[in-house]
Motif scaffolding. Structure first.
Motif, PDB file in Angstrom:
ATOM      1  N   GLU A   1      14.818 -17.234  15.178  1.00  0.00           N
ATOM      2  CA  GLU A   1      14.117 -18.652  15.611  1.00  0.00           C
ATOM      3  C   GLU A   1      12.922 -18.149  16.542  1.00  0.00           C
ATOM      4  N   ASP A   2      13.013 -16.885  17.306  1.00  0.00           N
ATOM      5  CA  ASP A   2      12.000 -16.618  18.335  1.00  0.00           C
ATOM      6  C   ASP A   2      10.857 -15.647  17.712  1.00  0.00           C
ATOM      7  N   THR A   3      11.080 -15.205  16.408  1.00  0.00           N
ATOM      8  CA  THR A   3      10.255 -14.187  16.057  1.00  0.00           C
ATOM      9  C   THR A   3       9.135 -14.776  15.258  1.00  0.00           C
ATOM     10  N   PRO A   4       7.780 -14.455  15.349  1.00  0.00           N
ATOM     11  CA  PRO A   4       6.644 -15.010  14.652  1.00  0.00           C
ATOM     12  C   PRO A   4       6.802 -14.592  13.087  1.00  0.00           C
ATOM     13  N   GLY A   5       6.540 -15.466  12.262  1.00  0.00           N
ATOM     14  CA  GLY A   5       6.642 -15.179  10.913  1.00  0.00           C
ATOM     15  C   GLY A   5       5.522 -14.351  10.310  1.00  0.00           C
ATOM     16  N   GLU A   6       4.900 -13.799  10.988  1.00  0.00           N
ATOM     17  CA  GLU A   6       3.614 -12.955  10.597  1.00  0.00           C
ATOM     18  C   GLU A   6       2.958 -12.199  11.873  1.00  0.00           C
ATOM     19  N   CYS A   7       2.217 -11.164  11.596  1.00  0.00           N
ATOM     20  CA  CYS A   7       1.605 -10.390  12.771  1.00  0.00           C
ATOM     21  C   CYS A   7       1.002 -11.228  13.603  1.00  0.00           C
ATOM     22  N   VAL A   8       0.752 -11.010  14.976  1.00  0.00           N
ATOM     23  CA  VAL A   8       0.089 -11.685  15.897  1.00  0.00           C
ATOM     24  C   VAL A   8      -0.955 -10.986  16.283  1.00  0.00           C
ATOM     25  N   ASP A   9      -2.074 -11.215  16.263  1.00  0.00           N
ATOM     26  CA  ASP A   9      -3.405 -10.456  16.640  1.00  0.00           C
ATOM     27  C   ASP A   9      -3.544 -10.500  18.094  1.00  0.00           C
ATOM     28  N   MET A  10      -3.264  -9.433  18.867  1.00  0.00           N
ATOM     29  CA  MET A  10      -3.353  -9.142  20.233  1.00  0.00           C
ATOM     30  C   MET A  10      -4.509  -8.527  20.741  1.00  0.00           C
ATOM     31  N   SER A  11      -5.747  -8.287  19.558  1.00  0.00           N
ATOM     32  CA  SER A  11      -6.669  -7.612  20.222  1.00  0.00           C
ATOM     33  C   SER A  11      -7.387  -8.227  21.155  1.00  0.00           C
ATOM     34  N   PHE A  12      -7.461  -9.479  21.145  1.00  0.00           N
ATOM     35  CA  PHE A  12      -8.086 -10.273  22.326  1.00  0.00           C
ATOM     36  C   PHE A  12      -7.855  -9.809  23.752  1.00  0.00           C
ATOM     37  N   PHE A  13      -6.730  -9.243  23.830  1.00  0.00           N
ATOM     38  CA  PHE A  13      -6.258  -8.919  25.271  1.00  0.00           C
ATOM     39  C   PHE A  13      -7.203  -7.569  25.678  1.00  0.00           C
ATOM     40  N   ARG A  14      -7.814  -6.932  24.834  1.00  0.00           N
ATOM     41  CA  ARG A  14      -8.852  -5.771  25.375  1.00  0.00           C
ATOM     42  C   ARG A  14      -9.943  -6.284  25.799  1.00  0.00           C
ATOM     43  N   ASP A  15     -10.454  -7.591  25.557  1.00  0.00           N
ATOM     44  CA  ASP A  15     -11.824  -8.262  25.848  1.00  0.00           C
ATOM     45  C   ASP A  15     -11.691  -8.862  27.153  1.00  0.00           C
ATOM     46  N   PHE A  16     -12.179  -8.734  28.151  1.00  0.00           N
ATOM     47  CA  PHE A  16     -11.866  -9.427  29.395  1.00  0.00           C
ATOM     48  C   PHE A  16     -12.485 -10.492  29.338  1.00  0.00           C
ATOM     49  N   GLU A  17     -13.531 -11.000  28.510  1.00  0.00           N
ATOM     50  CA  GLU A  17     -14.209 -12.069  28.428  1.00  0.00           C
ATOM     51  C   GLU A  17     -13.240 -13.352  27.757  1.00  0.00           C
ATOM     52  N   LYS A  18     -12.354 -12.790  27.144  1.00  0.00           N
ATOM     53  CA  LYS A  18     -11.534 -13.521  26.335  1.00  0.00           C
ATOM     54  C   LYS A  18      -9.983 -13.845  27.318  1.00  0.00           C
ATOM     55  N   VAL A  19      -9.886 -13.098  28.377  1.00  0.00           N
ATOM     56  CA  VAL A  19      -8.569 -13.407  28.948  1.00  0.00           C
ATOM     57  C   VAL A  19      -8.906 -13.891  30.371  1.00  0.00           C
ATOM     58  N   LYS A  20     -10.221 -13.854  31.031  1.00  0.00           N
ATOM     59  CA  LYS A  20     -10.424 -13.953  32.280  1.00  0.00           C
ATOM     60  C   LYS A  20      -9.778 -15.530  32.681  1.00  0.00           C
ATOM     61  N   ASP A  21     -10.253 -16.446  31.850  1.00  0.00           N
ATOM     62  CA  ASP A  21      -9.969 -17.764  32.033  1.00  0.00           C
ATOM     63  C   ASP A  21      -8.419 -18.116  32.119  1.00  0.00           C
ATOM     64  N   ARG A  22      -7.630 -17.208  31.996  1.00  0.00           N
ATOM     65  CA  ARG A  22      -6.108 -17.481  32.047  1.00  0.00           C
ATOM     66  C   ARG A  22      -5.464 -16.312  33.162  1.00  0.00           C
ATOM     67  N   ILE A  23      -6.145 -15.496  33.809  1.00  0.00           N
ATOM     68  CA  ILE A  23      -5.613 -14.911  34.735  1.00  0.00           C
ATOM     69  C   ILE A  23      -5.393 -15.673  35.895  1.00  0.00           C
ATOM     70  N   CYS A  24      -3.897 -15.530  36.379  1.00  0.00           N
ATOM     71  CA  CYS A  24      -3.211 -16.200  37.177  1.00  0.00           C
ATOM     72  C   CYS A  24      -2.590 -15.244  38.249  1.00  0.00           C
ATOM     73  N   TYR A  25      -2.016 -16.061  39.469  1.00  0.00           N
ATOM     74  CA  TYR A  25      -1.171 -15.292  40.203  1.00  0.00           C
ATOM     75  C   TYR A  25       0.049 -15.920  40.573  1.00  0.00           C
ATOM     76  N   ARG A  26       0.907 -14.861  40.999  1.00  0.00           N
ATOM     77  CA  ARG A  26       2.352 -15.227  41.391  1.00  0.00           C
ATOM     78  C   ARG A  26       2.749 -14.550  42.744  1.00  0.00           C
ATOM     79  N   LEU A  27       3.722 -14.930  43.458  1.00  0.00           N
ATOM     80  CA  LEU A  27       4.330 -14.154  44.547  1.00  0.00           C
ATOM     81  C   LEU A  27       5.354 -13.147  44.318  1.00  0.00           C
TER      82      LEU A  27
END
Length: 305
Positions: free
Chosen positions: A81-107
């Motif tokens: 149920e929880d496994t994606p049916g295909e490969c997930v492209d995670m290459s975006f995570f190497r690009d700071f411009e593509k991740v910076k709008d969802r960088i959050c904090y926690r305690l």
């Protein structure tokens, strides 16, 4: 049966059930507060992402009499149920411009996470630490979080100051705060229990008709909501609304309890309450702190009592 022995037993059983084309392995995962959990990973050549299935609840069920065969069926169900049916492209995570709008904090608690804090960018806050994560949202994996390590920071060529600046904006935008009275939260819990067939005690129903000065501060998703105490102007607004300074009780990493200081002077009782709840009502990785905090609306700061 010890946990490690059970985990290996499950791994071997999964290998037999799945057959060729699957790699089944055990992986110890470091969670909050130094908690280490035994996880099961099922991998194939066609999939690069697989859920980590934590084995502790299955081990407890096995110790309680549930058969291994039934547990294997449940694990397989979760995997499928929880496994994606295909490969997930995670290459975006190497690009700071593509991740910076969802960088959050926690305690998190600084003392309980000394080992982890050596590996991640963070900012000290009283006896806590502000750390950063990427708030993932996608069709393949749904919603989740990816903790940011120094390796990510170096790859992105950024620093803690920039991460904090981004997180201050993103966290409030993606996880807006809400503050509910304890009474409304209890009603919500009791309604849920009634739907599940649990009937609250008469004493509990009577309690709801009494004024309860405590409020619960979290975000709308109720995920890492204790960080809402860092949101700009939130504590000031709530203190002015109550007409008093606020005691802050760290209910968990997901929420805090606020109590106007004119309702009690017995701070030791509040500290005892925090200590008791942390050890009897929460999973170890959900504990934020044993400390009692205090927001002074004139000085506009939070301190430890």
């Amino acid at each position: 049966m010890e946990m490690n022995e059970f985990a290996e037993k499950v791994r071997k059983a999964m290998v037999e059930v799945l057959g060729d084309g699957y790699e089944v392995k055990l992986q110890e995962v470091q969670k909050n507060n130094g908690v280490r959990l035994q996880g099961l990973l099922i991998l194939t050549e066609k999939q690069n992402v697989s859920p980590t299935i934590y084995l502790k609840p299955f081990w407890e069920a096995y110790e309680g009499g549930v058969t291994l065969a039934d547990l294997i069926k449940k694990i397989l169900q979760i995997y499928r149920e929880d496994t994606p049916g295909e490969c997930v492209d995670m290459s975006f995570f190497r690009d700071f411009e593509k991740v910076k709008d969802r960088i959050c904090y926690r305690l998190i608690d600084a003392g309980q996470n000394r080992e982890l804090l050596e590996k991640i960018p963070h900012i000290p806050f009283l006896d806590l630490a502000i750390c950063f994560y990427y708030a993932y949202e996608g069709n393949a994996l749904g919603s989740g979080s990816i903790l940011i390590y120094h390796t990510h920071r170096l790859l992105w060529q950024t620093d803690v100051t920039e991460l904090m600046s981004l997180a201050q904006t993103n966290t409030e935008r993606l996880f807006p705060w809400e503050c509910q009275s304890m009474e409304s939260v209890l009603k919500e819990i009791m309604e849920q229990e009634q739907q599940e067939g649990c009937v609250p005690e008469e004493e509990e129903r009577q309690q709801l008709h009494e004024e309860i000065p405590m409020h619960i501060l979290s975000n709308r998703q109720r995920v890492y909501g204790a960080a809402c105490i860092l949101y700009h102007g939130v504590l000031k607004e709530l203190a002015e609304k109550s007409g008093a300074n606020l005691y802050i009780l760290p209910s968990s990493v997901h929420e805090v309890i606020l109590l106007p200081d004119h309702h009690t002077e017995d701070t030791q009782q509040l500290k005892n309450m925090i200590y008791e709840v942390n050890r009897t009502q929460l999973e170890p990785e959900e504990v934020l702190s044993d400390s009692l905090y205090y927001f002074d609306r004139l000085e506009q700061n939070v301190r430890i009592i």
